[in-house]
Design a protein around this motif. Sequence first.
Motif, PDB file in Angstrom:
ATOM      1  N   SER A  54     -17.521  44.624 -11.866  1.00  0.00           N
ATOM      2  CA  SER A  54     -18.621  44.217 -12.742  1.00  0.00           C
ATOM      3  C   SER A  54     -18.610  42.695 -12.887  1.00  0.00           C
ATOM      4  N   SER A  55     -19.696  42.119 -13.374  1.00  0.00           N
ATOM      5  CA  SER A  55     -19.822  40.660 -13.443  1.00  0.00           C
ATOM      6  C   SER A  55     -18.859  40.039 -14.455  1.00  0.00           C
ATOM      7  N   PHE A  86     -22.942  46.925  -8.746  1.00  0.00           N
ATOM      8  CA  PHE A  86     -23.349  46.940 -10.141  1.00  0.00           C
ATOM      9  C   PHE A  86     -24.709  46.258 -10.250  1.00  0.00           C
ATOM     10  N   VAL A  87     -25.627  46.889 -10.925  1.00  0.00           N
ATOM     11  CA  VAL A  87     -26.931  46.255 -11.188  1.00  0.00           C
ATOM     12  C   VAL A  87     -26.708  45.123 -12.185  1.00  0.00           C
ATOM     13  N   PRO A  88     -27.362  43.960 -12.035  1.00  0.00           N
ATOM     14  CA  PRO A  88     -27.198  42.868 -13.001  1.00  0.00           C
ATOM     15  C   PRO A  88     -27.348  43.368 -14.438  1.00  0.00           C
ATOM     16  N   GLY A  89     -26.388  43.019 -15.271  1.00  0.00           N
ATOM     17  CA  GLY A  89     -26.326  43.541 -16.629  1.00  0.00           C
ATOM     18  C   GLY A  89     -25.217  44.563 -16.797  1.00  0.00           C
ATOM     19  N   ASP A  90     -24.724  45.095 -15.674  1.00  0.00           N
ATOM     20  CA  ASP A  90     -23.584  46.032 -15.650  1.00  0.00           C
ATOM     21  C   ASP A  90     -23.824  47.319 -16.426  1.00  0.00           C
ATOM     22  N   ARG A  91     -25.098  47.691 -16.612  1.00  0.00           N
ATOM     23  CA  ARG A  91     -25.367  48.953 -17.317  1.00  0.00           C
ATOM     24  C   ARG A  91     -25.683  50.093 -16.356  1.00  0.00           C
ATOM     25  N   GLN A  92     -26.022  49.750 -15.115  1.00  0.00           N
ATOM     26  CA  GLN A  92     -26.317  50.757 -14.093  1.00  0.00           C
ATOM     27  C   GLN A  92     -25.557  50.405 -12.811  1.00  0.00           C
ATOM     28  N   VAL A  93     -25.353  51.400 -11.978  1.00  0.00           N
ATOM     29  CA  VAL A  93     -24.754  51.184 -10.662  1.00  0.00           C
ATOM     30  C   VAL A  93     -25.611  51.890  -9.619  1.00  0.00           C
ATOM     31  N   ILE A  94     -25.580  51.349  -8.404  1.00  0.00           N
ATOM     32  CA  ILE A  94     -26.323  51.937  -7.279  1.00  0.00           C
ATOM     33  C   ILE A  94     -25.317  52.329  -6.202  1.00  0.00           C
ATOM     34  N   ILE A  95     -25.475  53.530  -5.669  1.00  0.00           N
ATOM     35  CA  ILE A  95     -24.595  54.057  -4.630  1.00  0.00           C
ATOM     36  C   ILE A  95     -25.426  54.335  -3.379  1.00  0.00           C
ATOM     37  N   GLY A  96     -24.908  53.902  -2.220  1.00  0.00           N
ATOM     38  CA  GLY A  96     -25.505  54.257  -0.934  1.00  0.00           C
ATOM     39  C   GLY A  96     -24.687  55.361  -0.287  1.00  0.00           C
ATOM     40  N   THR A  97     -25.326  56.419   0.182  1.00  0.00           N
ATOM     41  CA  THR A  97     -24.602  57.612   0.633  1.00  0.00           C
ATOM     42  C   THR A  97     -24.661  57.795   2.152  1.00  0.00           C
ATOM     43  N   LYS A  98     -23.847  58.730   2.623  1.00  0.00           N
ATOM     44  CA  LYS A  98     -23.767  59.030   4.043  1.00  0.00           C
ATOM     45  C   LYS A  98     -25.044  59.690   4.557  1.00  0.00           C
ATOM     46  N   THR A  99     -25.785  60.317   3.660  1.00  0.00           N
ATOM     47  CA  THR A  99     -27.052  60.960   4.060  1.00  0.00           C
ATOM     48  C   THR A  99     -28.232  60.013   3.995  1.00  0.00           C
TER      49      THR A  99
END
Length: 966
Positions: free
Chosen positions: A447-448, A485-498
């Motif tokens: 996180s930031s 981490f999305v700026p603000g550290d309140r959300q996260v983004i995940i990239g998947t194998k699919t």
Amino acid sequence: MCTCSAIRRGGKAEGQLPPGSGNCTMGLTKQYLRYTASALFGVIASQKGNIVYVTLRGEKGRYVAVPACEHVFIWDTRKGEKVLILQGLKQEVTSLCPSPDGLHLAVGYEDGSIRVFSLLSGEGNVTFNGHKAAVTTLQYDQLGGRLVSGSKDTDVIVWDVINESGLYRLRGHKDAVTQALFLREKNLLVTSGKDTLVKWWDLDTQHCFKTLVGHRTEVWGLAFVSQEKRLITGAADSELRVWNITYIQEATDPNEPESKKSKGSPAKAEKTSEVDETSALDEMPEERLLRCNKAGSIMRAGRDRVVTLATDRTGRILACHGTDSVLEVFCVLTEDEICKKMEKKMRKAKKKAKLKSVEEEEEPEGSVEMSLQEEIQRVTSIKASAKIKSFDLILSPKGELKATLLLQNNTIESYILNPSAQVPQVVRASKITIGGHRGDVRTLAFSSDNIAVLSAAAESVKIWNRSTLQCIRTMACEYALCSLFVPGDRQVIIGTKTGKLQLYDLASGSLLETLAAHDGALWSISLSPDQRGFVTGGADKCVKFWDFELVKDENGTQKRLSMKQTRILQLDEDVLCVRYSPNQKLLAISLLDCTVKIFYTDTLKFFLSLYGHKLPVLCMDISYDGALIATGSADRNVKIWGLDFGDCHRSLFAHDDSVMTLQFVHKSHLFFTAGKDHKIKQWDADKFEHIQTLEGHHQEVWCLALSPSGDYIVSSSHDKSLRLWERTREPLILEEEREMQREAEYEESVAKEEQPVVAGETQGETGLAGKKTIETVKAAERIMEAIELYREETAKRKEHQAICKAAGKEVPLPVNPILQAYGNISPSAYVLEVFKKVKSSELEESLLVLPFSYVPDLLVLFNEHIQRGSEVELLCRALLFLLRIHFGRITSNQLLVTVIENLKKTTISKVSEVRNVLGFNMAGLQFLKREIEAKDEVTFFADATDRFEEKRRKRKKKEKLVLAVV
């Protein structure tokens, strides 16, 4: 160019480190700060070792010890908490065994060393070095005074735990030893190995007196049942072989073993002609201590090899498992239960006989017999949630069986069942999962604010608090490959194998949105420097640009974060990695054709192509000033390029296997790489120098994340562990680092050298327990230095006496500073002090590498100290060992004859004195024990009488009340 000279000229120093991260000393040397291992987390239990129940805080069946890379974790199965960590050094733990008294835990390691930890203090004070390869099995004897270890180097070593030394090495197996067991009543040892053999060892004479050859495949497990009258072996098939053991000293009738054999195992289909042949082969040698004949077989449900075969401490419950997720539990009947069953069978047979005709009544007596399957009954099967690695059992006095399972997916499960019930019900009592992922962590992010760490694997995303290392959020996901981490550290983004993008809210732990971003695996994600969006690259040969936006939630009342695709860049090859330049003008894209393409971000026009790697570039990063780009490839090289013209500044051979991840330290030209060779390395992109190597992981390192401040690194590996590394204030000098590396290489080479040969001893079944290590070499050097000092001081004193005699007056003798530091002791006392400081487990090996020229002085000193009665036991042990290895040279030396004669007299008299003192003390302790027991019995009976009187008074009072009411 030196940093200081650049600053003096008024220019900005290229690659200048920020305050606290490095500086320039004396205008010449660039100084770096050392990163050190801070913590290990994310691993519940490693797969190389076994799980065992331990007694902690007086409780049995609650705490379990498991290997955790180089450490041992002790978990509370009731609360699911880690209560104790037994700190290891570098090597991975491969075997665990608790002592019978429950106070100690023996731990075997990958390099063949063994450490004995105290469970009260958590410290490991005893270390045994004898094996050359990983320890595969450990076992204490009944009293806990001896420990046997088996290893992949095919040797079996018996250790004296009390004296902290090795007793002897047993050789005979041709492949790795898989199990070793002491017999409780006899001084015998039985071992099994991957060479298909089971060997019986007589520990009095230290030789193998019997070998069972009735196995076609590797023997993976051994277990004793029925008061050590039966041996059960598990091999690479679905058959558990049962062997009847008859001790010859106990057998009065020579036909008795055969009768026992027929009683315990009737003629069954399992007895093939091959087994008869092997049994006959076994009986051909002269039977000396025992007979071991095959009684039959029990068929397992699993078809694969036995992984673990063990009983509980009472030998009542037998369990085994293969490479699947099923633990099969058997109950071994006691002699009383067998007799009852036999009587019941006899009654049934008599009833049947009365109903039948006279001819049918004349049945052979052998028809009423117990089959092996009836004596060893299948209780139930425990189905775990994943494949089982190992297990341990404990049977409570109430008859309740507790089984704890170490699973291959980083999980510990505990089950409870009642084996004596008609239909045993298996109940899962606990499951420890929250402390780690089920699979390998493939992506990490900070996180930031440097506080939170994100880790994602095939099944879940976890958020960890960096300071406490506690998992604060777990969210289910698909197979994750990249994250941010999305700026603000309140959300996260995940990239998947699919190819999906998953957006999670950390406060609620919920999945906000899932977008089908790519048709193939989404390999890389990069946040834009303006923090308004991000870019993704996938296996569908596309690079997509995304912006953050606010949309109304499902209720339509509040707005939430969402992602919107804005642009797409189509390429000719699969995209493996994407990175923005810090000014957001350029976008670097790594392709499957081993090149890196640089595009302008605004127009998506092609700018540069970086080619030179022989295999695809798996990772890359751009420095904070946009001047350099570093690329790491599967060809094991790291290349540093200039972003102005795309010229390759330097190609570095970075790792011994593929470079998996690369990241620059913020505000510097230092960067870290991690590879499949288990190492993390730090590099200077200005000087093209290797700064330091962070070693700790035991398998491939998949990814790492640097905190925005550059003070912390988190790395993940195939060994299921996450490791936190911290930047210290300690300066790192490259020359010193290289020197330390050379010393470590030398120590490794010393350990790999051939072991010293004892004169007159052949390479037979037995040998010395220890091995030559750098510690034993150092101990021998210290002894040699002490003897040299003793020689010098003795010569000085003789010279001083001559000077005093010539001068006719007393001249002060200069005091040796070493002797003065020890309190002005004599030189001979100093040699004894050095001897006392040699570890007991390293004494023999230290004396073995000691040159013979020092032995005569040692013998004289031994005689002097034994006469005084100081350290008699230690000196006699060293003396006997020296006589054994240098017998020929000592006996042929005329000068040592008188010394040996004096030693003979003094040792016999002093040892008998010590023995008398020990006997007197033992008698006194036994007397005190009897006194305490008698006192406790009196107290117990007095308490019982008081309780009885109290109950009687209450009963009388109650009767009076009842009469009053009536």
